[in-house]
Design an enzyme around this catalytic site. Structure first.
Site, PDB file in Angstrom:
ATOM      1  N   SER A  68       0.825  -1.197   0.000  1.00  0.00           N
ATOM      2  CA  SER A  68       0.000   0.000   0.000  1.00  0.00           C
ATOM      3  C   SER A  68       0.873   1.266   0.000  1.00  0.00           C
ATOM      4  O   SER A  68       1.707   1.435  -0.875  1.00  0.00           O
ATOM      5  CB  SER A  68      -0.967  -0.040   1.186  1.00  0.00           C
ATOM      6  OG  SER A  68      -1.975   0.929   1.057  1.00  0.00           O
ATOM      7  N   ASP A 205      -5.815  -3.459  -2.601  1.00  0.00           N
ATOM      8  CA  ASP A 205      -4.734  -3.233  -1.643  1.00  0.00           C
ATOM      9  C   ASP A 205      -4.174  -4.536  -1.060  1.00  0.00           C
ATOM     10  O   ASP A 205      -4.906  -5.384  -0.560  1.00  0.00           O
ATOM     11  CB  ASP A 205      -5.288  -2.371  -0.504  1.00  0.00           C
ATOM     12  CG  ASP A 205      -4.204  -1.748   0.353  1.00  0.00           C
ATOM     13  OD1 ASP A 205      -3.256  -2.454   0.713  1.00  0.00           O
ATOM     14  OD2 ASP A 205      -4.324  -0.546   0.660  1.00  0.00           O
TER      15      ASP A 205
END
Length: 342
Positions: A68, A205
């Site tokens: 991320s 993600d």
């Protein structure tokens, strides 16, 4: 960019490449956490300023893993950007990506209602920032080995983007770095997933399963190289993982109650990854830093709390532990393998 990861899994153990018996393999691992990544960026800026002797920070690590927001930093470093440029991304682009939260009660209610049906943030702002800073440069241009976790739907599969540092890694090096960054940072409920139109797959993600990517990196090293755990040294930087309590009612309730358990599970995977790495390597071979206390409770989209609070905390942590961190900067690393990129 897309490969059927599960179908392409090896049927036998990966052929391990040689690694010098007297050389340490140094890993930099960076957690996810949205705007809280400025803590990691500031900590690394101090490392580059005081310990890197004028060299790029990436020249001191054999591998950089990031999930991320940590993936964005990892890619920035590996693609040759300075830590000051990465900090600039968080301060300047971060304000557009993470706009101010509503201050009025009506504004907060409107925000809540809109979040029921669409992501919290505008993914276009993140995409513009990534494209402007990374251009169309492919992942294969990375100067050091990179490992970036993501997740794919609607056929659920984990995905780990990797440089071509092993002959088995034949596809990801061609992917534009900005798309890798966008894929790993598409946090559910916060940002729209990154769509790969030719395949119909959507990347989400990597924090869904590996918000702390330390074990992803460690497994990659041990499977790709003829190396012992005693030769591996890890600098792991988190963004805040405060203690989380799951109420008894939630643990014994139905689907709605278990929403809290999902959040708890994400916190636990972060802690568990660090614990596993320390069990394998020994506590002294995995050096970990992250915000704690009140700063650990900052939400990943709260720009107005993160920007003033986290950089000073990173400075404090670096100042206290400078001598411990210095071992990672004692010597530069050897160039990485390039099996397909040139």
């Amino acid at each position: 960019m897309f490969t059927d990861r599960r179908a392409a899994s090896l049927a036998s153990r990966r052929e391990r490449q040689p690694w010098p018996k007297d050389k340490v393999f140094k890993i930099l691992s960076l957690d996810g956490g949205g705007i809280k990544g400025i803590y990691s960026a500031q900590f690394l800026a101090r490392c580059e300023e005081e310990l890197a002797a004028g060299r790029p920070l990436s020249s001191y690590f054999d591998m950089i893993a990031g999930t991320s927001t940590g993936g964005i930093i990892a890619l920035g470093l590996a693609m040759g950007y300075s830590t000051s440029e990465i900090l600039d991304f968080y301060i300047k682009d971060g304000r557009k990506i993470f706009p101010p939260l509503p201050s009025t009660r009506i504004g907060r209610w409107r925000r809540f209602l809109s979040w029921l049906f669409r992501p919290h943030l505008d993914h276009a702002e993140l995409e513009k920032a990534l494209k402007r800073r990374l251009g169309n440069r492919p992942l294969g241009e990375a100067s050091t080995r990179v490992v970036i976790p993501a997740f794919m739907v609607p056929k659920t599969e984990i995905a780990v983007f990797k440089t071509d540092h092993h002959s088995d890694f034949k596809n990801d090096y061609k992917t534009p770095a900005w798309e890798v960054a966008r894929s790993t940072s598409a946090a559910p409920t916060y940002l729209k997933g990154h769509e790969h139109e030719p395949s119909g797959r959507i990347f989400i993600d990597g924090g869904v399963w590996a918000n702390n990517p330390v074990m992803v990196a460690l497994v990659d090293v041990l499977s790709a190289y003829d190396i012992s755990p005693e030769q591996i040294d890890i600098l792991s930087i988190g963004t805040g993982n405060p203690p989380f309590e799951l109420r008894a009612r939630a643990a014994t309730g139905g689907a709605i109650s278990w929403r809290e358990a999902i959040k708890a599970a994400m916190f636990l995977t972060t802690d568990n990854a660090t614990a596993q790495a320390k069990l394998l390597l020994g506590p002294d071979r995995c050096l970990r830093f992250e915000p704690g206390g009140d700063t650990g409770t900052i939400e990943m989209d709260d720009y107005d709390r993160a920007i003033p609070a986290l950089p000073p905390l990173a400075d404090t942590h670096f100042n206290v532990s400078r001598d411990l961190v210095a071992r990672f900067f004692a010597e530069v690393v050897l160039p990485r393998e390039r099996h397909f990129s040139q």
